[in-house]
Design an enzyme around this catalytic site. Structure first.
Site, PDB file in Angstrom:
ATOM      1  CG  ASP A  82       0.915   0.728   5.932  1.00  0.00           C
ATOM      2  OD1 ASP A  82      -0.270   1.078   6.139  1.00  0.00           O
ATOM      3  OD2 ASP A  82       1.615   1.198   5.032  1.00  0.00           O
ATOM      4  CE  LYS A  83      -6.541  -0.296   4.750  1.00  0.00           C
ATOM      5  NZ  LYS A  83      -6.522   0.374   3.452  1.00  0.00           N
ATOM      6  CG  HIS A  84      -1.879  -2.534  -0.466  1.00  0.00           C
ATOM      7  ND1 HIS A  84      -1.643  -1.314  -1.066  1.00  0.00           N
ATOM      8  CD2 HIS A  84      -2.413  -3.330  -1.421  1.00  0.00           C
ATOM      9  CE1 HIS A  84      -1.988  -1.378  -2.328  1.00  0.00           C
ATOM     10  NE2 HIS A  84      -2.465  -2.584  -2.575  1.00  0.00           N
ATOM     11  CB  SER A  85      -7.202  -1.329   0.470  1.00  0.00           C
ATOM     12  OG  SER A  85      -8.350  -1.579  -0.323  1.00  0.00           O
ATOM     13  CB  THR A 122      -5.909   6.927   1.196  1.00  0.00           C
ATOM     14  OG1 THR A 122      -6.533   5.634   1.234  1.00  0.00           O
ATOM     15  CG2 THR A 122      -5.752   7.435   2.612  1.00  0.00           C
ATOM     16  NE  ARG A 170       3.201  -3.495 -14.579  1.00  0.00           N
ATOM     17  CZ  ARG A 170       2.606  -3.350 -13.398  1.00  0.00           C
ATOM     18  NH1 ARG A 170       3.222  -2.673 -12.424  1.00  0.00           N
ATOM     19  NH2 ARG A 170       1.419  -3.849 -13.176  1.00  0.00           N
ATOM     20  CB  SER A 185       3.807  -2.395  -8.660  1.00  0.00           C
ATOM     21  OG  SER A 185       3.479  -1.028  -8.575  1.00  0.00           O
ATOM     22  CE  LYS A 189       3.544   1.900  -4.505  1.00  0.00           C
ATOM     23  NZ  LYS A 189       3.613   1.127  -5.766  1.00  0.00           N
ATOM     24  CE  LYS A 190       1.282  -0.382   1.604  1.00  0.00           C
ATOM     25  NZ  LYS A 190       0.824   0.790   2.394  1.00  0.00           N
TER      26      LYS A 190
END
Length: 448
Positions: A82-85, A122, A170, A185, A189-190
């Protein structure tokens, strides 16, 4: 082991490091109500002012991961990648990345989010596709990943639930902008998604949350150090967001842009460099290819042959969308009633774009949210956006606005004009500014 929450808050307030068991106690206390919301508020404020060590960040991330389900992809015949931006304007990379990786033998169980502030989401883009289920049950999600190779959906109810609670606290206590809490945070999740490896795309510039390279490198190092410290091989790119990445900003228009990319209908050099670089690193990190050159060759092959576009089509159909989406995207996607070209206020070479304001203009059109409850108009936005270094004159538009009414189109056109500055020359900045491999990150702690 049991602790007094107020003593742990005092310890962090006084600038001392918490032990992993102490951090886990606080997070577990959210579920069993032994720790109150106001105590987590005080803890978040103490972290905001006194920060956390990398070891503490790993412990917090793992505790938040373990607050709910952790997905199991052990039945996949390949790695779960996976990737995160960190978010930007015209950042539709996920739409192309997932099918490219799937076409090369990887599996992408991508759990994404909706728009936040000026940045697009997304999931909002996929909501523009009729019938596409962004919230399928776990069985359909798993089936799609296994059979198609990729699925892009929203966060399930019991995936890192502590994150949702802590983020809500927060949000109302002024502690959102903590690098340590942002890291936990994102990565909780990842990690809960059960991944084999992760790549990070940390945006930097006037359209990103991290405006300076120093800030972006700080976040990239925190994310990469904690992810690797928690046992998930992770690599990061810091990429330029001083102009929209895609030549579109909105929802349906960005989906169409992704289709154009996958079918090679138009050249997109900056997008191509980011997408293929992230993909190549994912394939090597997932041990599918031994080096970046071999990975790049494989990606080029599945892209040019149309196999990646076919993978996207299969994913859309498997999750409830049209079965002929790639071939007929323009027929399936919503179309705005008013579409018109926008020309620059002054002729010349485009040398600056106020990217954040482009995103805000999309919100003004109805394509983004000012409150979480806002309903979106998926048809609106900007397409055919010009880039830095392009020529702007009275025959070459800087973009095309898609709007619900003529008044909104006129207002958005004026806003887009104000975002573009021209001059006699322009400096083109590289789109990839830094690459941080797993060995480049700070060593934190052994995985728990």
């Amino acid at each position: 082991m049991s602790y007094l929450p107020q003593e742990l808050i005092r310890k962090k307030r006084d600038g001392k490091a918490l032990e992993p068991d102490e951090i886990k106690f606080l997070v577990r206390g959210l579920a069993d109500k032994s720790v109150k919301a106001e105590q987590i508020s005080a803890f978040a404020m103490a972290v905001f002012f006194n920060d956390m060590s990398m070891a503490e960040r790993v412990a917090l991330t793992e505790a938040m991961r373990d607050s709910g389900d952790v997905l199991d992809w052990s039945d996949l015949p390949g790695p779960a990648l996976d990737k995160h931006s960190s978010g930007g304007v015209g950042d539709n990379v996920s739409l192309m990345l997932a099918p490219l990786i799937a076409a090369c033998g990887g599996f992408v169980p991508m759990i994404s989010g909706r728009g936040l502030g000026h940045t697009g989401g997304t999931l909002d883009k996929f909501d523009a596709i009729p019938g596409y289920q962004t919230s399928p049950d776990n069985a359909l999600f798993h089936k799609t990943v296994l059979e198609v190779g990729c699925a892009i959906i929203g966060q399930t109810q019991n995936l890192a639930p502590a994150d949702k609670t802590i983020y809500g606290i927060r949000d109302v206590t002024g502690t959102v902008e903590s690098e340590a809490l942002i890291t936990a945070s994102i990565l909780s999740k990842k990690l809960a998604a059960g991944l084999s490896a992760l790549v990070l795309d940390v945006k930097c510039g006037n359209g990103a949350f991290m405006a300076s390279e120093e800030e972006a490198l700080g976040l990239a190092n925190s994310l990469g150090s904690v992810a690797n410290g928690a046992g998930m091989p992770t690599l990061a790119l810091v990429t330029d967001m001083n102009q929209p990445l895609a030549n579109a900003a909105g929802n349906a228009v960005e989906v169409q842009n992704a289709v154009d990319f996958l079918t090679r209908a138009r050249a997109m050099p900056r997008m191509e460099e980011v997408v293929l670089s992230l993909c190549a690193d994912m394939l090597v990190l997932g041990n599918l290819y031994s080096g970046l050159d071999a990975a790049r060759t494989a990606l080029q092959t599945v892209w040019e042959s149309g196999k990646a576009a076919e993978q996207f089509d299969r994913m859309v159909a498997a999750l409830g969308g049209p079965t002929d989406f790639i071939d007929n995207a323009s027929r399936h996607l919503p179309v705005a009633p008013v579409i018109m070209d926008v020309f620059a206020a002054h002729e010349g070479i485009i040398n600056e774009i106020q990217t954040r304001n482009v995103g805000l203009a999309v919100i003004g059109l109805g394509g983004g949210r000012t409150t979480p409850e806002d309903e979106l108009d998926y048809s609106v936005g900007f397409s055919d956006l010009a880039s830095i270094g392009d020529t702007a004159d009275n025959e070459t538009p800087i973009g095309r606005v898609h709007a619900a009414t003529q008044d909104r189109a006129d207002a958005a056109a004026a806003e887009l004009q104000a975002c573009y500055a021209t001059g006699e020359s322009a400096t083109r900045k590289p789109v990839i500014l830094h690459r941080l491999a797993p060995d480049d990150f700070a060593k934190t702690t052994e995985p728990s």
